[in-house]
Write an enzyme that holds these catalytic residues in place. Structure first.
Site, PDB file in Angstrom:
ATOM      1  N   ARG A 167       0.877  -1.178   0.000  1.00 47.99           N
ATOM      2  CA  ARG A 167       0.000   0.000   0.000  1.00 47.99           C
ATOM      3  C   ARG A 167       0.910   1.221   0.000  1.00 47.99           C
ATOM      4  O   ARG A 167       1.665   1.427   0.947  1.00 47.99           O
ATOM      5  CB  ARG A 167      -0.926  -0.017   1.222  1.00 47.99           C
ATOM      6  CG  ARG A 167      -1.688   1.287   1.401  1.00 47.99           C
ATOM      7  CD  ARG A 167      -2.809   1.194   2.416  1.00 47.99           C
ATOM      8  NE  ARG A 167      -3.942   0.457   1.896  1.00 47.99           N
ATOM      9  CZ  ARG A 167      -5.184   0.542   2.381  1.00 47.99           C
ATOM     10  NH1 ARG A 167      -5.453   1.340   3.404  1.00 47.99           N
ATOM     11  NH2 ARG A 167      -6.155  -0.167   1.853  1.00 47.99           N
ATOM     12  N   ASP A 182     -17.614   6.857  -1.757  1.00 46.20           N
ATOM     13  CA  ASP A 182     -16.356   6.740  -1.008  1.00 46.20           C
ATOM     14  C   ASP A 182     -16.020   8.134  -0.480  1.00 46.20           C
ATOM     15  O   ASP A 182     -16.632   9.129  -0.901  1.00 46.20           O
ATOM     16  CB  ASP A 182     -15.252   6.204  -1.951  1.00 46.20           C
ATOM     17  CG  ASP A 182     -13.910   6.029  -1.235  1.00 46.20           C
ATOM     18  OD1 ASP A 182     -13.894   5.893   0.009  1.00 46.20           O
ATOM     19  OD2 ASP A 182     -12.864   6.037  -1.917  1.00 46.20           O
ATOM     20  N   ARG A 187     -13.722  -8.985   1.345  1.00 44.61           N
ATOM     21  CA  ARG A 187     -12.289  -8.758   1.078  1.00 44.61           C
ATOM     22  C   ARG A 187     -11.490 -10.006   1.466  1.00 44.61           C
ATOM     23  O   ARG A 187     -10.573 -10.418   0.776  1.00 44.61           O
ATOM     24  CB  ARG A 187     -11.773  -7.559   1.891  1.00 44.61           C
ATOM     25  CG  ARG A 187     -12.418  -6.209   1.574  1.00 44.61           C
ATOM     26  CD  ARG A 187     -11.993  -5.670   0.240  1.00 44.61           C
ATOM     27  NE  ARG A 187     -10.555  -5.556   0.125  1.00 44.61           N
ATOM     28  CZ  ARG A 187      -9.822  -4.532   0.579  1.00 44.61           C
ATOM     29  NH1 ARG A 187     -10.408  -3.509   1.154  1.00 44.61           N
ATOM     30  NH2 ARG A 187      -8.511  -4.507   0.410  1.00 44.61           N
TER      31      ARG A 187
HETATM   32  N1   CP Z   1     -11.419  -0.441   2.178  1.00 47.98           N
HETATM   33  C1   CP Z   1     -10.156  -0.444   2.622  1.00 47.98           C
HETATM   34  O1   CP Z   1      -9.188  -0.660   1.889  1.00 47.98           O
HETATM   35  O2   CP Z   1     -10.053  -0.221   3.968  1.00 47.98           O
HETATM   36  P1   CP Z   1      -8.693   0.016   4.774  1.00 47.98           P
HETATM   37  O3   CP Z   1      -8.136   1.337   4.323  1.00 47.98           O
HETATM   38  O4   CP Z   1      -9.100   0.033   6.233  1.00 47.98           O
HETATM   39  O5   CP Z   1      -7.744  -1.094   4.447  1.00 47.98           O
HETATM   40  N1  NVA Z   2     -10.260   6.579  -1.448  1.00 41.79           N
HETATM   41  C1  NVA Z   2      -9.892   6.103  -0.137  1.00 41.79           C
HETATM   42  C2  NVA Z   2     -10.057   4.623  -0.045  1.00 41.79           C
HETATM   43  C3  NVA Z   2      -9.709   4.025   1.277  1.00 41.79           C
HETATM   44  C4  NVA Z   2      -9.864   2.537   1.302  1.00 41.79           C
HETATM   45  C5  NVA Z   2      -8.458   6.508   0.171  1.00 41.79           C
HETATM   46  O1  NVA Z   2      -7.606   6.364  -0.694  1.00 41.79           O
HETATM   47  O2  NVA Z   2      -8.212   6.974   1.288  1.00 41.79           O
END
Ligand code: CP
Ligand code: NVA
Length: 305
Positions: free
Chosen positions: A102, A225, A292
């Protein structure tokens, strides 16, 4: 060896086996059966942004399949800061079976994958969130078995979650109508690529940008979102102004024909979504969160199988 960096790289033929396997894994888990398909496999999880769902679902999923994980936060690695991306990639490749990342910049992820000799999974970048979108397809499919008949609307920011959902629409054929403020539309490059994939697969553009709530028409699913994604905190005040009128309220849900409500979470309650909508009878957000786990287990088996 396969990486999982963007849904754009895959076809429905590639991904249906993952969804079918996820269905089996969900049922297997409910029966309490344990598996050992990743026995002896240790994965690195390199997370430069916070996470609840992605981190826990991957860690639990890997352990439930007999594997193990090493978690590395931004402080430990400093991707591209403490050390060059390619050096981290080549080092971790010597220790682990795969790397789940990430990070901010999609280009860092792509560079990492280029130098990695083990599979790399995108666990969210500023540009894409393919694990989320693939799980969301599974969640929609649980409710609507013929995906190409499903009408999905997205209200909010043209962000990473939307970009991956756009590729999911083009691959699986559900229609996706997108309503964002004009200055927060999705990336034109993603739009062009996703439209082209949709036309190739289905003979039609599966995605449309609309300028009003009415333009969304009646929906089966409405998705939203956060307006302010991770890393955009300094834009908070301006974005809140830009998104005035884009909140998913119970009135909006009613005007869209009372569709199911999806949100990848975390939600900023009172911003993009009202409490009574996320907590209401149409909300399937915790099914999304649960799925997920099942979908990523299937994905891991597929990548490492
Ligand atoms: N939806 C999602 O990716 O949640 P997190 O940021 O908590 O991993
Ligand atoms: N768009 C959001 C998604 C989190 C899972 C972000 O990037 O923070």
């Amino acid at each position: 060896m396969r990486h999982f960096l963007s849904l754009k790289d895959f076809t429905a033929d590639d991904l249906w086996p993952v969804l079918n396997r996820a269905k089996d894994l969900k049922a297997t888990r409910r029966r309490g059966h344990r598996l050992s398909t990743l026995s002896g496999c240790v994965f690195a999880m390199l997370f430069e942004k916070p996470s609840t769902r992605t981190r826990v679902s991957f860690e639990v999923g890997i352990k439930e399949l007999g594997g193990d994980v090493v978690f590395l936060s931004a402080q430990e690695v400093g991707l591209g800061k403490r050390e060059a991306v390619k050096d981290v990639a080549r080092t971790l490749s010597r220790y682990v079976y795969g790397v789940i990342i990430r990070t901010f910049d999609q280009a860092h992820l792509v560079e990492f994958a280029e130098y990695s000799s083990v599979p790399v999974v995108n666990a969210l970048t500023d540009m894409f969130h393919p694990c989320q979108a693939l799980s969301d397809v599974f969640t929609i499919w649980e409710r609507f078995p013929i995906l190409e008949d499903v009408r999905v609307g997205f209200i909010g920011d043209g962000n990473n979650v939307l970009h991956s959902l756009m590729f999911a629409s083009a691959i699986f054929g559900f229609s996706l109508r997108v309503f964002t403020p004009r200055n927060h539309r999705p990336s034109p490059v993603v739009m062009r690529d996703a439209e082209a994939i949709g036309v190739k697969n289905w003979g039609r553009k599966t995605i449309s940008l609309v300028d009003s709530l009415e333009g969304l028409g009646a929906l089966d699913v409405v998705y939203t979102d956060v307006w302010v994604s991770m890393g955009q905190e300094s834009q908070h005040d301006r974005k809140i102004k830009d998104f005035k009128g884009f909140q998913l309220t119970s009135d909006v849900v009613k005007r869209l024909g009372s569709p199911l409500v999806m949100h990848c979470l975390p939600a900023h309650r009172g911003e993009e979504i009202a409490d009574d909508v996320i907590d209401g009878p149409n909300s399937i957000v915790f099914d999304q969160a649960e799925n997920r786990l099942h979908v990523q287990k299937a994905l891991l088996e597929w990548l490492w199988g």
